[in-house]
Design a protein around this motif. Structure first.
Motif, mmCIF file in Angstrom:
data_model
loop_
_atom_site.group_PDB
_atom_site.id
_atom_site.type_symbol
_atom_site.label_atom_id
_atom_site.label_comp_id
_atom_site.label_asym_id
_atom_site.label_seq_id
_atom_site.Cartn_x
_atom_site.Cartn_y
_atom_site.Cartn_z
ATOM 1 N N ASN A 159 -11.431 6.259 -1.774
ATOM 2 C CA ASN A 159 -10.733 5.317 -2.652
ATOM 3 C C ASN A 159 -9.224 5.405 -2.426
ATOM 4 O OD1 ASN A 159 -11.592 3.508 -5.124
ATOM 5 N ND2 ASN A 159 -9.671 4.471 -5.732
ATOM 6 N N LEU A 167 -6.650 2.613 -1.048
ATOM 7 C CA LEU A 167 -5.459 2.343 -1.859
ATOM 8 C C LEU A 167 -4.203 2.363 -0.991
ATOM 9 C CD1 LEU A 167 -4.010 1.905 -4.542
ATOM 10 C CD2 LEU A 167 -4.124 4.391 -4.930
ATOM 11 N N TYR A 205 -3.997 -7.080 -3.555
ATOM 12 C CA TYR A 205 -5.328 -6.647 -3.966
ATOM 13 C C TYR A 205 -6.282 -6.849 -2.799
ATOM 14 C CZ TYR A 205 -3.466 -7.029 -8.751
ATOM 15 O OH TYR A 205 -2.721 -6.903 -9.893
ATOM 16 N N LEU A 235 -13.526 -5.086 -1.996
ATOM 17 C CA LEU A 235 -14.298 -3.897 -1.642
ATOM 18 C C LEU A 235 -15.713 -4.296 -1.247
ATOM 19 C CD1 LEU A 235 -13.207 -1.508 -4.552
ATOM 20 C CD2 LEU A 235 -12.250 -1.662 -2.231
ATOM 21 N N ASN A 292 -14.527 3.575 -10.162
ATOM 22 C CA ASN A 292 -13.149 3.723 -10.628
ATOM 23 C C ASN A 292 -12.702 2.422 -11.310
ATOM 24 O OD1 ASN A 292 -10.753 5.278 -10.905
ATOM 25 N ND2 ASN A 292 -9.812 4.155 -9.231
ATOM 26 N N GLU A 296 -12.590 -6.238 -6.608
ATOM 27 C CA GLU A 296 -11.313 -6.056 -5.935
ATOM 28 C C GLU A 296 -10.689 -4.740 -6.374
ATOM 29 O OE1 GLU A 296 -8.640 -9.135 -7.207
ATOM 30 O OE2 GLU A 296 -8.831 -8.614 -9.327
ATOM 31 N N MET A 297 -9.756 -4.243 -5.582
ATOM 32 C CA MET A 297 -9.008 -3.044 -5.959
ATOM 33 C C MET A 297 -7.584 -3.436 -6.313
ATOM 34 S SD MET A 297 -8.048 0.439 -3.788
ATOM 35 C CE MET A 297 -9.696 1.161 -3.858
ATOM 36 N N GLY A 317 -5.360 1.496 -7.601
ATOM 37 C CA GLY A 317 -6.612 2.091 -7.131
ATOM 38 C C GLY A 317 -7.807 1.824 -8.008
ATOM 39 N N THR A 318 -7.619 1.178 -9.156
ATOM 40 C CA THR A 318 -8.756 0.877 -10.023
ATOM 41 C C THR A 318 -9.433 -0.416 -9.584
ATOM 42 O OG1 THR A 318 -7.294 -0.252 -11.608
ATOM 43 C CG2 THR A 318 -7.758 2.082 -12.004
ATOM 44 N N TRP A 319 -10.668 -0.610 -10.066
ATOM 45 C CA TRP A 319 -11.482 -1.741 -9.641
ATOM 46 C C TRP A 319 -11.561 -2.800 -10.738
ATOM 47 C CZ3 TRP A 319 -16.496 1.213 -7.804
ATOM 48 C CH2 TRP A 319 -16.130 2.175 -6.851
#
Length: 223
Positions: free
Chosen positions: A146, A150, A159, A162, A185, A201-202, A206-208
């Motif tokens: 991850n 990132l 963005y 994933l 995440n 998407e990220m 780093g979060t989804w």
């Protein structure tokens, strides 16, 4: 239309992974050996040709050849020449890999190589691009991966899609091969699309986040 250089970048990344697979030692147990037919000492109709064994068997090069593959049964001159070619190829690809990594063109994490061409497309186009290059969409299986993805997100400040999509059950997300997510995440209160957001998407932290598949997002492939 994606540029020729974009295809070349992802193709090189795929080639680097292939080289790692072929050149590392010990052999690869997943590939079964091809043994000679019983009583014939080799291929049918060729009684003097020894059968080939798999990569984990005597097909491997002898110690001191950097674990490279050498063909048992070939004349010594050809066997040596083949191994020298593979050693040289491995060396050149290692230098190319270092150069690409230095310039931020690729990122290595474990056995994976990640690459992006900086282009933004919808989910289907991003997946098609990665698959045509011999890979798939970047898919974080753990915290380390991850973080590596990132790094690409931060590099382009965009963005990224994933390799995760909604399964058969509404609001339930899975990896592209259908397996369950093992380490997530999600951003706070995500996913929240309730069946209206099919992809993931990220964010730049780093979060989804769940997202509709027709939105343009950065391409990031893994090989």
């Amino acid at each position: 239309m994606l540029s020729y250089s974009s295809y070349m970048l992802t193709a090189v990344a795929a080639l680097l992974v292939t080289c790692h697979v072929l050149c590392k030692c010990p052999g690869i147990p997943e590939l079964p050996g091809i043994s000679g037919l019983p009583g014939r000492d080799g291929l049918k109709g060729q009684p003097h040709l020894p059968g080939l064994t798999g990569l984990s068997g005597s097909f491997m090069g002898p110690p001191g050849r950097d674990g490279l593959l050498c063909c048992v049964g070939l004349p010594d001159s050809l066997d040596t020449e083949l191994c020298n070619v593979l050693v040289n190829l491995k060396h050149q690809l290692s230098r190319l890999e270092s150069l690409l990594a230095l310039n931020g063109k690729i990122r290595k994490v474990g056995e994976k190589i990640l690459a992006s061409n900086g282009k933004e497309v919808d989910f289907a186009s991003a997946l098609e691009f990665c698959e045509e290059a011999g890979g798939t969409l970047a898919t974080p299986m753990n915290e380390e991966e991850n973080e590596a993805i990132l790094g690409i997100v931060k590099q382009y400040n965009r963005y990224v899609y994933l390799g995760i999509k909604e399964g058969e059950a509404s609001g339930q997300f899975r990896f592209l091969d259908g397996t369950q997510l093992n380490d997530t995440n999600w951003y706070l209160n995500e996913p929240s699309g309730k069946g209206k957001e099919e992809c993931v998407e990220m964010y730049t932290d780093g979060t989804w986040n769940g997202k509709k598949r027709n939105q343009n997002r950065l391409i990031a492939c893994q090989f």
